[in-house]
Structures are given as structure tokens and as C-alpha cells.
Design an enzyme around this catalytic site. Sequence first.
Site, PDB file in Angstrom:
ATOM      1  N   LYS A   3       0.840  -1.201   0.000  1.00 48.49           N
ATOM      2  CA  LYS A   3       0.000   0.000   0.000  1.00 48.49           C
ATOM      3  C   LYS A   3       0.872   1.248   0.000  1.00 48.49           C
ATOM      4  O   LYS A   3       1.744   1.414   0.848  1.00 48.49           O
ATOM      5  CB  LYS A   3      -0.921  -0.015   1.208  1.00 48.49           C
ATOM      6  N   THR A  45      -7.487   9.570   9.203  1.00 47.41           N
ATOM      7  CA  THR A  45      -6.963   8.403   8.492  1.00 47.41           C
ATOM      8  C   THR A  45      -6.551   7.279   9.436  1.00 47.41           C
ATOM      9  O   THR A  45      -6.044   6.247   8.976  1.00 47.41           O
ATOM     10  CB  THR A  45      -5.740   8.797   7.645  1.00 47.41           C
ATOM     11  N   GLY A  68      -6.472   4.052  11.227  1.00 45.50           N
ATOM     12  CA  GLY A  68      -7.161   2.775  11.084  1.00 45.50           C
ATOM     13  C   GLY A  68      -7.407   2.340   9.665  1.00 45.50           C
ATOM     14  O   GLY A  68      -8.033   1.301   9.436  1.00 45.50           O
ATOM     15  N   THR A  69      -6.908   3.102   8.674  1.00 42.62           N
ATOM     16  CA  THR A  69      -7.185   2.725   7.283  1.00 42.62           C
ATOM     17  C   THR A  69      -6.540   1.387   6.925  1.00 42.62           C
ATOM     18  O   THR A  69      -7.107   0.606   6.161  1.00 42.62           O
ATOM     19  CB  THR A  69      -6.674   3.811   6.315  1.00 42.62           C
ATOM     20  N   GLY A  70      -5.347   1.125   7.452  1.00 42.42           N
ATOM     21  CA  GLY A  70      -4.678  -0.139   7.137  1.00 42.42           C
ATOM     22  C   GLY A  70      -5.394  -1.336   7.723  1.00 42.42           C
ATOM     23  O   GLY A  70      -5.600  -2.352   7.039  1.00 42.42           O
ATOM     24  N   CYS A  71      -5.772  -1.237   8.997  1.00 43.10           N
ATOM     25  CA  CYS A  71      -6.545  -2.312   9.635  1.00 43.10           C
ATOM     26  C   CYS A  71      -7.848  -2.543   8.887  1.00 43.10           C
ATOM     27  O   CYS A  71      -8.271  -3.677   8.656  1.00 43.10           O
ATOM     28  CB  CYS A  71      -6.861  -1.946  11.084  1.00 43.10           C
TER      29      CYS A  71
END
Length: 580
Positions: free
Chosen positions: A254, A287, A289-292
Site C-alpha cells: 500500500k 486516516t 485505522g485505514t490499514g486495519c
Amino acid sequence: MDFLLSNTTSASISHHKLLTRSKLQNIFFFNFVIDYCQICTLSDSIQGTRHRFDQFGGLTLKAMPEEKALTVTNGSSNNKTAHVLTMAGSDSGAGAGIQADLKTCAARGVYCSTVITAVTAQNTIGVQDVSVLPEESVAAQLKAVLSDMHVDVVKTGMLPSTAMVKILHDSLKQFPVQALVVDPVMVSTSGHVLAGSSILETFRQDLLPMADIVTPNLKEASVLLGGLQLETVTDMRLAAKSLHDMGPRNVLVKGGDLPSSSDAVDIFFNGKDFYELRSSRIQTRNTHGTGCTMASCIAAELAKGSSMLSAVKLAKRYVETALEYSKSINIGNGPQGPFDHIFKLKRRNPSRLQLFDPSDLFLYAVTDSGMNKKWGRPITDAVKAAIEGGATIVQLREKDAETGDFLEAAKACLEICRAHNIPLLINDRIDIAMACDADGVHVGQSDMPVKTVRALLGPEKIIGVSCKTPEHALKAWADGADYIGSGGVFPTNTKANNRTIGLDGLEAVCLASKLPVVAIGGINLSNARSVMELGVVNLEGVAVVSALFDRDCVVAETKKLNALLTDTVAKVGSEMVCNK
């Protein structure tokens, strides 16, 4: 993946689909490993027998996500609830970690159970404390859920010790699941490494080889690769290839923080092909928590039966849409706030939770108001007859109807389609599609741009776009379409001055496309066989107008065309198998 402030930007099943996938499982049993091949699958549908091609990459005897929603596990029924187990840390601010996973799965209509590895004290300002749970407690949580609750997919987040990685490794050997999504939470926003070298080595040796997909951001990918600097898209491709060499079946690197790009660009690699997934960079502080969220959304879609690539694409759209809807949220005083996982899209219809299936394009019926008027046939009767005859998807193309009349007709047709689990799309009219909650829209090159349509409709809806050239096809992929309609293949009376591309042009578009393709334009009983005999990758079916609706009996004509397509695809599939 943003746990501990790591930052990235990034129902019923119809009878014919049930039999298609159950027969695929038999094929897998006898073939063990099938690498990037096309196989012919048979299905006894409500309308009759239907044959189609599928293309799979890197298949093993392990049940694949495409079949998983239909797999009977531990005696459960075919309509069992899709279930994700997340193993991660708790975030007191509820933006990332376990809390983000729970909210994401709930938003995606999937049950989520939890194994908590650590409890953190954190907010929008930063992390104040981390308490790692005893390894015995983590092992007990895992065993409690896996031994009883029929988990489809496991998603990992923060794994703070070598022992926890090994506990998960051993647990999945004892209690296998359909897929493992590894979100390697290792690096904070400031770049601080949250996992020591011994944990990294255990990740590489024990966890990554078990993973169906690993989803690092740039900093995490760098750590896993020994400090490799990632500053360009080319670097990301190299990283994805290097990570894939460590054993995971798929890799998603990402690039939300990629300095050389004005877009949020991610690289997906499945061991054969690279896919560059781009979206607009959303300017917002919210933003966290976007990865989780990205990883848990992938897990949720896999649990519902999506293919890996479809799950990744939808997860990216979901995060992008959530960020857009969350720009004005004001929670906390720090530099990085949480975002709204439900993103206020209350218009979602819970009766259709399935993702777009390319096989729906097999026999694509497109209505025409002039033809209905000519034959004195209400549009609802036309749609019902086409479905009874074997149409697998319906598009309402009503150029002359008044808006109010069109909306009421669309609502009535939607009821018919939903009763048969057939997707209903609206041609061009985004307003009608939104007002009646249709399953999606189809637009042309001169209509509203696909990116704008996606922003309006959200991540779940189906978007098709007309394409005449390979360049059109590639742009449709980049802009977020789900399929393309390519043509006109032959001359047609339904569109004046419509340039035809012929079979050669259709083949060129199919070979260039990264999306499923439906052929359209002048297709009927006399020439449909020549279309499907192309046997090219991505060609899923034909779209027809006059051949169905400019006829006295729509049911009879649809049955004839369905039978012809079925017979053609079966013969072409047999020839391909014999030639291997």
C-alpha cells in the site's frame, strides 16, 4: 494496518451458481494444482444447463475463496454466516486494531470474532501505553473460537511476540481455515519499529508462507525486506515480488504515503500479474485505522466468497469512500483522527450482499422502450420473460421514458430481479439507479466518468462501461469499473452511426482488458456462436437487445440463445481441455 498510529490511505445464492461452484470443487479435488489455466464448468441453472470459463491463478487443493461461501464446514449448512476471526490489539480510541476490524466486518455484513493480543491506551495524539496479554490467554482465545465457531478467514494485526506468531501458526495447522490475511503491524507513523528482529524472522519463516495475502504499507514492507527504500511505484513492484518470494500467495503493498505520486496507489501481485490500483488522495486528518480496515475488509469479502482480486479492489473502494465521507468528522485534538466505517450510506439494501460475479454477464438482456411499445408489452413483462428464459443480468435502457415513469418501472423491475437473484443495472441514469437502489449502472464513453459514478454510488454497486479499444479497456480498469461492454461487434439498428469493431476488435479488447468483458452490438442467434468461439480470456458472454425484445415471445427467444451459448462454450471448453 494503522494500529499504533501507522498511516496509510489506502442473499440468497441462485441454483445455477450453487451447482457451478460445487462442480468446481470436484474439479479441484481431482486436479490438485491448476496454474493459470481455463477450465470449463457445468451448471444446471433454473433456466437450463449453462457452461462458462473461469481463469484461476495458483490454485491448490485448499478450498479457494470463490467456493468458500458454499463449502460445508464442520457440518454447517450451505447458507452459514460468513465469519472472520481477527487476532490483533485493542485500540482504546477505537480507530484501529480490534475495534476497526469489528466495525468493518459489521459494515460488510460479516460476523467477526476476536483474539486480543495486547491492550493499548491511545487517542488521536498518540500511544500512551501498551500492555501485552499473556501468551496462554491468547492461545486459549484462539482455541475457543477456532474449535467451535466455523471460522472462514483469519485476519491478523498486531502480533507482539514470537510466541504469539508460533501459537497462531500451530493453531491454524490444527484448525485450518479458508484464508489467512496477514496485516504486518510493525511500524508506527513516526517510523518506529514495533517488532524486534526475532519476531521479523518468525514472520518470514512461519507466518508469511501460510498467508493467502499480506498487506504491508511502505514502512512495513521496508522492514520486512531489511530496510529497502521504497520511493516509487517501481520500488513497490520490486517489494511486492520480493515479499511474494517469501511464501504468501498474494501481496498488496500500500502506497498511501508514496511521495512520488499524487494518487493513493497500491500494488497487488498474485505471483504472475501486477495490478496498479489507483484512487484519488483524500485530504483529511481522519486516516487512523485505514490499514486495519483495508485488511479486515479484504478478509470480510473473502469470507463472503469473493475472489482475491475482487476483494482487494472492493476493499480499496470501501476505504476511499469511507475517507471521503469522514472528512468533516471532528474527534479528538490530535493530528490523526478516526474515520466513519459506516460512512452514513444508509441506503444500502441488505437483500443483496453478494459481490458482482463475472458469470452474470453470460446472457445480458438490455431492454428497449421502443420495442416494448411496438409489441404492446409492459417493461415488467419483458424483464420477467427474459429472466424466465435464461437471462443472467438485466439492463434497463429506456431512452424515451419520463423520469417519473422510468423510476416506477425500475422499482417494479428491481422487485422481479431480486426475487430471482438477478442483478439489475440502469443505463446512463445515475439518478434513477440511486433512487431505486438498483444494483448498478452502465455508462458510455461520453457519459458521466466512471470515477464520478463510483464516488456517487459507493464501493458495492456494479459499474459497467462501453469500450471500443484496448485503451478504453485499460482506462475502465484504472477508473474503477467492474466490467466492460465491448462493441458494437456487428451492425445494429438500436444505435445510429455506431462504429463496429468486428470480432478482431472484440478480441483485441478482451486480450488487453483486466476486467471481464461482455460483447454487445447486433448479436443474435445467427452470429452469437462466432462471438463465443473466440474463446479469449475475459470474454464472459453477450449482451442482446433486438434478439430478445423485438420478438413475439421473449421467453422462447431467450431460451434459444441461452442454449446456443451454452452449447458453444461447452464445445470450446472441451477443445481447450483436449489441447492442453
